[in-house]
Motif scaffolding. Structure first.
Motif, mmCIF file in Angstrom:
data_model
loop_
_atom_site.group_PDB
_atom_site.id
_atom_site.type_symbol
_atom_site.label_atom_id
_atom_site.label_comp_id
_atom_site.label_asym_id
_atom_site.label_seq_id
_atom_site.Cartn_x
_atom_site.Cartn_y
_atom_site.Cartn_z
ATOM 1 N N GLU A 55 2.643 -5.897 -8.860
ATOM 2 C CA GLU A 55 1.449 -6.272 -9.188
ATOM 3 C C GLU A 55 1.498 -7.700 -10.083
ATOM 4 O OE1 GLU A 55 -1.549 -5.304 -8.903
ATOM 5 O OE2 GLU A 55 -1.289 -4.105 -7.689
ATOM 6 N N PHE A 56 2.405 -7.757 -10.891
ATOM 7 C CA PHE A 56 2.724 -8.756 -11.870
ATOM 8 C C PHE A 56 2.773 -10.150 -11.199
ATOM 9 C CE2 PHE A 56 4.837 -6.549 -15.934
ATOM 10 C CZ PHE A 56 3.647 -5.789 -15.667
ATOM 11 N N ARG B 159 -0.422 -11.837 -10.795
ATOM 12 C CA ARG B 159 -1.182 -12.109 -11.862
ATOM 13 C C ARG B 159 -0.740 -13.277 -12.709
ATOM 14 N NH1 ARG B 159 -4.596 -10.205 -9.419
ATOM 15 N NH2 ARG B 159 -3.861 -8.396 -8.391
ATOM 16 N N PHE C 15 -2.840 1.725 7.614
ATOM 17 C CA PHE C 15 -2.193 0.434 7.307
ATOM 18 C C PHE C 15 -1.042 -0.013 8.594
ATOM 19 C CE2 PHE C 15 -3.313 1.838 3.065
ATOM 20 C CZ PHE C 15 -4.236 0.568 3.023
ATOM 21 N N ARG D 216 -5.280 -10.849 -19.650
ATOM 22 C CA ARG D 216 -6.026 -11.910 -19.125
ATOM 23 C C ARG D 216 -7.291 -11.530 -17.906
ATOM 24 N NH1 ARG D 216 -1.978 -16.415 -17.232
ATOM 25 N NH2 ARG D 216 -1.776 -14.951 -15.560
ATOM 26 N N LEU E 78 -3.269 5.813 -3.453
ATOM 27 C CA LEU E 78 -3.565 4.706 -4.338
ATOM 28 C C LEU E 78 -3.671 3.425 -3.146
ATOM 29 C CD1 LEU E 78 -3.413 3.561 -7.309
ATOM 30 C CD2 LEU E 78 -1.056 2.718 -6.794
ATOM 31 N N GLY F 142 -4.542 -8.077 2.054
ATOM 32 C CA GLY F 142 -4.386 -7.693 0.517
ATOM 33 C C GLY F 142 -5.387 -7.862 -0.126
ATOM 34 N N TYR F 143 -5.404 -7.721 -1.503
ATOM 35 C CA TYR F 143 -6.631 -7.460 -2.127
ATOM 36 C C TYR F 143 -6.567 -8.509 -3.401
ATOM 37 C CZ TYR F 143 -4.455 -5.084 -6.120
ATOM 38 O OH TYR F 143 -3.690 -4.425 -7.275
ATOM 39 N N ALA G 171 -4.707 -1.108 -11.173
ATOM 40 C CA ALA G 171 -3.184 -1.141 -10.378
ATOM 41 C C ALA G 171 -2.155 -1.415 -11.257
ATOM 42 C CB ALA G 171 -3.526 -2.166 -9.279
ATOM 43 N N VAL G 172 -2.347 -2.617 -12.126
ATOM 44 C CA VAL G 172 -1.457 -3.175 -12.991
ATOM 45 C C VAL G 172 -0.993 -2.028 -14.212
ATOM 46 C CG1 VAL G 172 -0.928 -4.988 -14.640
ATOM 47 C CG2 VAL G 172 -2.094 -5.465 -12.893
ATOM 48 N N ILE H 111 -8.255 -3.449 -10.148
ATOM 49 C CA ILE H 111 -7.016 -4.260 -10.416
ATOM 50 C C ILE H 111 -6.521 -4.011 -11.591
ATOM 51 C CG2 ILE H 111 -6.271 -6.753 -10.507
ATOM 52 C CD1 ILE H 111 -8.297 -7.632 -8.402
ATOM 53 N N PHE I 259 -1.325 1.300 -13.848
ATOM 54 C CA PHE I 259 -0.753 2.314 -13.032
ATOM 55 C C PHE I 259 0.769 2.001 -12.765
ATOM 56 C CE2 PHE I 259 -0.092 4.958 -9.319
ATOM 57 C CZ PHE I 259 -0.316 6.187 -9.794
ATOM 58 N N LEU J 34 -6.657 0.996 -3.276
ATOM 59 C CA LEU J 34 -6.701 -0.500 -3.560
ATOM 60 C C LEU J 34 -6.729 -1.385 -2.405
ATOM 61 C CD1 LEU J 34 -3.361 -0.167 -5.896
ATOM 62 C CD2 LEU J 34 -5.626 -0.400 -6.709
ATOM 63 N N PHE J 35 -6.367 -1.009 -1.095
ATOM 64 C CA PHE J 35 -6.326 -1.897 -0.322
ATOM 65 C C PHE J 35 -7.021 -1.430 1.104
ATOM 66 C CE2 PHE J 35 -2.292 -2.003 -2.332
ATOM 67 C CZ PHE J 35 -2.105 -3.453 -2.699
ATOM 68 N N TYR K 163 -0.907 -9.633 -19.025
ATOM 69 C CA TYR K 163 -1.691 -9.852 -17.535
ATOM 70 C C TYR K 163 -3.111 -9.149 -17.772
ATOM 71 C CZ TYR K 163 2.515 -11.919 -16.059
ATOM 72 O OH TYR K 163 3.681 -12.869 -15.623
ATOM 73 N N ASP L 91 4.467 2.971 -3.691
ATOM 74 C CA ASP L 91 4.381 4.082 -4.514
ATOM 75 C C ASP L 91 4.614 5.121 -4.251
ATOM 76 O OD1 ASP L 91 3.810 4.617 -7.161
ATOM 77 O OD2 ASP L 91 1.615 3.896 -7.304
ATOM 78 N N PRO M 176 0.708 -1.292 0.062
ATOM 79 C CA PRO M 176 -0.091 0.129 -0.051
ATOM 80 C C PRO M 176 0.769 1.275 0.074
ATOM 81 C CG PRO M 176 -0.678 -1.548 1.904
ATOM 82 C CD PRO M 176 0.564 -1.969 1.180
#
Lengths: 334, 469
Positions: free
Chosen positions: A102-103, A106, A323, B432, B113, A332-333, B62-63, B59, B65, B117-118, B429, A55, A52
Motif C-alpha cells: 500500500e505504501f 501513497r 483475478f 495525507r 479483501l 489496480g485501484y 487498505a493502508v 483506501i 489493514f 479492494l480491486f 500516509y 494477504d 489482490p
C-alpha cells in the motif's frame, strides 16, 4: 498405535505450511526479483498481479504457527526460542514487505524506499525461512520441555545452503508467476529470469538432497535402507519429471506450465522432507505424538477445521478466479 | 544504564508490540462495518455519495489493514518466541481458540479483501457488497475469538492441569464463554465503533471547515455524529456492567483502578476523583473523593463493602500507579465522546449543524480520542491482571522463554525502531489521504450564509454553488 489423531493434525499443519510456502512463495519471489524489473510500469504491474491475493497467501503462515501452538504446543514452545533470531528477522522482514503493497502507491518522492523495503523484506523473509528450514532439518536439542541448545546453533553451513536454495526457489516461483500473469516485455524478461532461476534451483535442490542424509543416521536409513529405498526413490525420479515439464513448458512458450512445474517441485521437496522427518516433529528430539495436545483439544479444532478448511479453499479459489488471466498494465485501484 | 532482566524486557516487548497492534484492529473493525454500510446504502439507494465515501474510506482501510496484518502476524509468533513456557502450558486451551480465529475470521477478511479492494468492476455491485460484508464479518469474528482468549486468561475456567503442568480443556463451552467474555467482547466492539466514528467525524469536520457544502463531508459527519450519540451511552452502560463483573472475579484489579489501598469492610467506599497512588507506601495522597460513590458505582448499592489492595498479599497486587491513571483517562474520554455526540445531535436538531465550525473543530480534536481510550482501557485490564498471565493460576514470571538478555534486548530494539519507522510512515500516509476531500460529485445546495460572521474562513476558498464565486 502408530497412527493417531495427532497424525491427521500433523498432515493438516504440513498442508498449511506447504500452502504458505507455495502461495507466499511466488509473491516473495516477485519481491526478490524486483530490482531486476524496470522502474515504473513494470514494477507497478508486477505488484498488481499479487496485490489482490497476497494477504490471503500470508494468512497460511498464521495458520501454520497458530496451528502448531494449538495442536503441538510443545513443538511450538521449543522451536520458537531455538530459532529466535531467525523468527524475529522473518517477522520484521514481513512487516517491511507487507506495508510496501500500500505504501508505495501513497508515497510521492519516497516510492524508492518502499520498493527497497519490498525487495529487502522479501529477500530477508526468504533467507530467514530457509535458515529455519535448515535448522529444523539438522535437529534441535531439547531438555525438560525446553530448548537446550545455544544462541547460534541455527547458523551452520547447512542452514546457509537451505537459505540460498529457498531464495532461488522462491525467485523461480515468482518468475514463473510473472510469465503466467503478464504480457509483453515484462513477460519476456520474467521468462529469461525463469531460465536462470530454474537451473539454479535444480542444482541447489540437488545439493540439499545430497547433504541431508548425512546430517543424521536416521535420515540415511530412511532413504537408502532396503526396502525403504524402493518407496523413496520415486521422489527424486518425480523431481526429474517436473524438471522436464518445466523445460518443456519454457521451450514451447506454454506460459502456465512452468509455474505448475515449479509448484510440483515444491510439493515433491516437501514430501521428501516429510519422509526424512516422520515420526518426528522436532528431529531428533520430539515426535509428533509426544508434542501433541490432549485429544479434547485436537477434536475440538478438528471439528471446525474439517468444515472451514474446505470453505477457505473454496473462496480462495474464487478470489483467484476473479483475478484470473493475464493482467493489463495499469490495472489496480490506485 | 538499565538493570533489567530478560523477563522485564520480554514484558516491555509484548506491551509495546500489542499496543501498536491494537490501534489497527480498533480502527479496522469499525471501518469494515462502516464500509459494509456505505456499500449497502449505495446498493439500496443508488446515491452516488455513498460510493464516493466507500471509495474514499476503502483506501484508508487498505493502508490501516495492511499494518494490522503485519503487526498481527508478529503477535501470533511472539507467544512462542518470548513466552514459550506460557505457550506450552496454555496451548491446549488457547491454541484451538486462536486456531478458530484464523480459520473462521482471519482467512475470511484476507480472502475477500482483494475482491473488496480491486474487484468491483469484475464481480458487479452485489457480489462486491457481499465481499465487503464478509470482510466486516471477518473482523468481528477475529474480535470474538481474541477476546475469548484474553478473557479466559482473566477469568479462567473449564480446564484441569495434567502431569506435565499443561492446562487441559475439560469443557469447551465454559472456556469460550468464560465469565468475563461477554462484557469484554461488547466493550471492545463498541470501542472499535466509537474509535471509527470519531475518526470519521474528525475527517468530516476537517473537510466541512474547508467546504461545508461538500455532500460527502456532510454525509460522513452526520453519520458519525449519529453513531456517537447511539454508541457512547451504550458503551458507558457496557463499561459499568463490565466493572461489576471485574469486581466479582478480579477484585484486586478494581481496587487498583479505584486507588483503594485500604479496604472498606463496613461499606460505603468513596469514589476517588483525584489522588496520587504510591504502591511502595501503599497509600494514595492528595485525595479528592466523593463519599459512598465508589460503592454505588461498583455494586449499585451505597453501603456495600469493597476490598482494598491491602486485602491481598503484597506479591499479588497489580500496580495501582499505572492502572489508576489509565482507568481515569478511559472513563474521561468516554464521557467526552458522549458530550460531542450530544452537541452534534442538538446542532442538527436546531438545523445549525452546517454552521457550527466549533463543533467541527471539536470533532477534529476528538478524532484520535478513541485510540487513546482503547489503549488506556487495555492498559487498565492487562496491567490490572498482573502478576498473572492466567489469573490466579500462572504467574507472568513463570511464563517466559528461556532466553538470554542480549537476545531479548536486541529484538526489542529492532521492534521499536522498525515499528516507529514503518507505522509512523503509514500514519503519515493515512493522514495525507484524509486531508484530501472525497473526489467528484455535486455540492449540495447550501441554504446557510456563505460567510458565517467571519468564523468560517474555509468556505470562502471552497467550492460553492450559489455563493460569491
Amino acid at each position: 498405535m502408530w497412527f493417531e489423531l495427532a497424525h491427521i493434525w500433523a498432515a493438516l499443519i504440513a498442508f498449511a505450511i506447504l500452502a504458505y510456502v507455495v502461495l507466499d512463495g511466488f509473491d516473495l519471489g516477485i519481491g526478490i526479483l524486483y530490482p531486476l524489473l524496470r522502474r515504473g510500469e513494470e514494477r507497478d504491474t508486477a505488484m498488481n498481479t499479487v496485490a489482490p491475493v497476497w494477504d490471503g497467501n500470508e494468512t497460511w503462515l498464521v495458520l501454520g504457527g497458530g496451528g502448531l501452538f494449538a495442536v503441538f504446543p510443545l513443538a511450538y514452545a521449543v522451536v520458537m526460542p531455538a530459532l529466535y533470531p531467525a523468527v524475529i528477522a522473518m517477522l520484521l522482514a514481513l512487516v517491511f514487505r507487507g506495508v510496501a503493497f500500500e505504501f508505495r502507491w501513497r508515497a510521492t518522492r519516497g516510492r524508492w524506499i518502499w520498493d527497497l523495503s519490498f525487495f529487502g523484506g522479501s529477500l530477508m523473509a526468504a533467507l530467514s525461512q530457509g535458515i529455519i528450514l535448515g535448522a529444523l532439518v539438522q535437529g534441535i536439542e531439547v531438555e525438560n520441555r525446553q530448548y537446550a541448545g545455544g544462541n547460534w546453533d541455527w547458523l551452520t553451513p547447512f542452514s546457509g545452503l537451505t537459505a540460498v536454495a529457498l531464495i532461488w526457489a522462491y525467485a523461480l516461483l515468482g518468475a514463473c508467476w510473472l510469465v503466467m500473469k503478464t504480457t509483453g516485455d515484462l513477460r519476456d524478461r520474467a521468462r529469461a529470469m525463469a531460465w536462470v532461476a530454474g537451473g539454479g534451483t535444480l542444482v541447489l535442490v540437488g545439493l540439499v538432497s545430497l547433504a541431508t542424509p548425512f546430517l543424521n543416521p536416521a535420515y540415511l536409513d530412511r532413504w537408502f535402507d532396503r526396502p525403504n529405498v524402493f518407496f523413496t526413490l520415486w521422489v527424486p525420479a518425480a523431481i526429474l519429471g517436473v524438471a522436464a515439464l518445466f523445460f518443456h513448458g519454457m521451450r514451447r512458450d506454454r506460459d502456465a506450465l512452468p509455474f505448475v512445474a515449479a509448484l510440483g517441485l515444491f510439493v515433491l521437496c516437501f514430501i521428501g522432507l516429510g519422509i526424512s522427518f516422520f515420526p518426528y516433529i522436532v528431529p531428533p528430539s520430539l515426535t509428533i505424538i509426544e508434542t501433541a495436545a490432549p485429544e479434547s483439544s485436537l477434536w475440538f479444532l478438528l471439528a471446525g477445521a474439517l468444515v472451514l478448511v474446505p470453505t477457505i479453499l473454496a473462496y480462495t479459489a474464487y478470489a483467484y478466479w476473479v483475478f484470473r488471466g493475464k493482467i493489463e498494465p495499469g490495472e489496480g485501484y490506485h | 544504564m538499565f538493570d533489567a532482566t530478560a523477563l522485564e524486557l520480554a514484558r516491555i516487548q509484548f506491551a509495546f508490540t500489542v499496543s501498536f497492534h491494537i490501534i489497527f484492529p480498533a480502527f479496522s473493525i469499525g471501518l469494515a462495518s462502516y464500509l459494509a454500510v456505505l456499500n449497502g446504502l449505495h446498493l439500496v439507494t443508488g446515491r452516488e455519495v455513498y460510493l464516493r465515501l466507500f471509495d474514499y474510506w476503502k483506501i484508508i482501510f487498505a493502508v490501516a489493514f495492511g499494518m494490522g496484518v503485519v503487526s498481527g502476524i508478529t503477535m501470533s509468533y511472539q507467544f512462542g518466541t518470548n513466552w514459550s513456557v506460557f505457550s506450552d502450558k496454555t496451548g491446549p486451551v488457547l491454541g484451538p481458540l486462536m486456531g478458530y480465529e484464523v480459520l473462521s475470521a482471519f482467512f475470511l477478511e484476507a480472502g475477500f479483501l482483494g475482491v473488496m479492494l480491486f474487484g468491483r468492476s469484475k464481480v458487479g455491485p452485489k457480489l462486491h457488497f457481499l465481499a465487503t460484508f464478509m470482510v466486516a464479518i471477518g473482523t468481528l469474528g477475529s474480535a470474538f475469538w481474541i477476546l475469548s482468549v484474553n478473557s479466559w486468561m482473566q477469568t479462567p475456567q473449564g480446564h484441569g492441569v495434567n502431569e506435565a503442568g499443561q492446562f487441559i480443556p475439560l469443557d469447551w463451552w465454559a472456556i469460550v464463554f468464560n465469565p468475563s467474555f461477554p462484557y469484554r467482547l461488547v466493550h471492545m466492539v463498541l470501542a472499535a465503533y466509537l474509535t471509527t466514528a470519531l475518526v470519521v467525524a474528525g475527517v468530516g469536520g476537517w473537510h466541512l471547515l474547508r467546504d461545508r457544502a461538500d455532500p460527502a463531508a456532510r454525509r460522513m459527519f452526520v453519520m458519525a455524529m449519529g453513531m456517537l450519540v447511539v454508541v457512547a451511552p451504550l458503551q458507558i452502560l457496557a463499561g459499568d456492567q463490565h466493572g461489576l463483573n471485574t469486581l466479582t472475579h478480579q477484585p484486586a484489579k478494581v481496587a487498583a483502578m479505584e486507588g483503594h489501598y485500604d479496604g472498606h469492610p463496613e461499606g460505603g467506599a468513596p469514589l476517588i476523583l483525584f489522588g496520587i497512588p504510591d504502591d511502595d507506601a501503599a497509600e494514595i495522597r492528595n485525595v479528592i473523593e466523593i463519599p459512598n460513590l465508589s460503592s454505588l458505582i461498583l455494586t449499585h448499592d451505597l453501603t456495600s463493602p469493597l476490598p482494598g489492595l491491602k486485602d491481598f498479599p503484597e506479591d499479588q497486587r497489580p500496580p495501582a500507579e499505572i492502572v489508576f491513571w489509565s482507568f481515569r483517562v478511559m472513563v474521561g474520554l468516554g464521557f467526552a465522546m458522549l458530550g460531542l455526540g450530544i452537541w452534534g445531535v442538538v446542532a442538527w436538531a436546531r438545523g445549525r449543524i452546517w454552521q457550527a465550525p466549533w463543533l467541527w473543530r471539536a470533532s477534529m480534536a476528538m478524532g484520535p480520542a478513541g485510540f487513546v481510550a482503547v489503549l488506556a482501557g487495555w492498559i487498565t485490564t492487562e496491567v490490572g491482571r498482573q502478576p498473572w498471565t492466567v489469573y490466579g493460576e500462572l504467574l507472568t514470571a513463570d511464563s517466559v522463554s528461556p532466553l538470554r538478555l542480549e537476545a531479548v534486548s536486541a529484538s526489542l530494539t529492532a521492534f521499536v525502531l522498525v515499528y516507529f519507522a514503518v507505522f509512523g510512515a503509514g500514519t503519515f500516509y493515512i493522514l495525507r489521504l484524509m486531508s484530501k476531500p472525497p473526489e467528484g460529485g455535486n455540492p449540495e445546495p447550501d441554504m446557510g450564509p456563505t460567510r458565517a460572521e467571519g468564523i468560517t474562513p474555509g468556505t470562502v476558498r471552497g467550492r460553492h454553488p450559489q455563493g460569491e464565486t
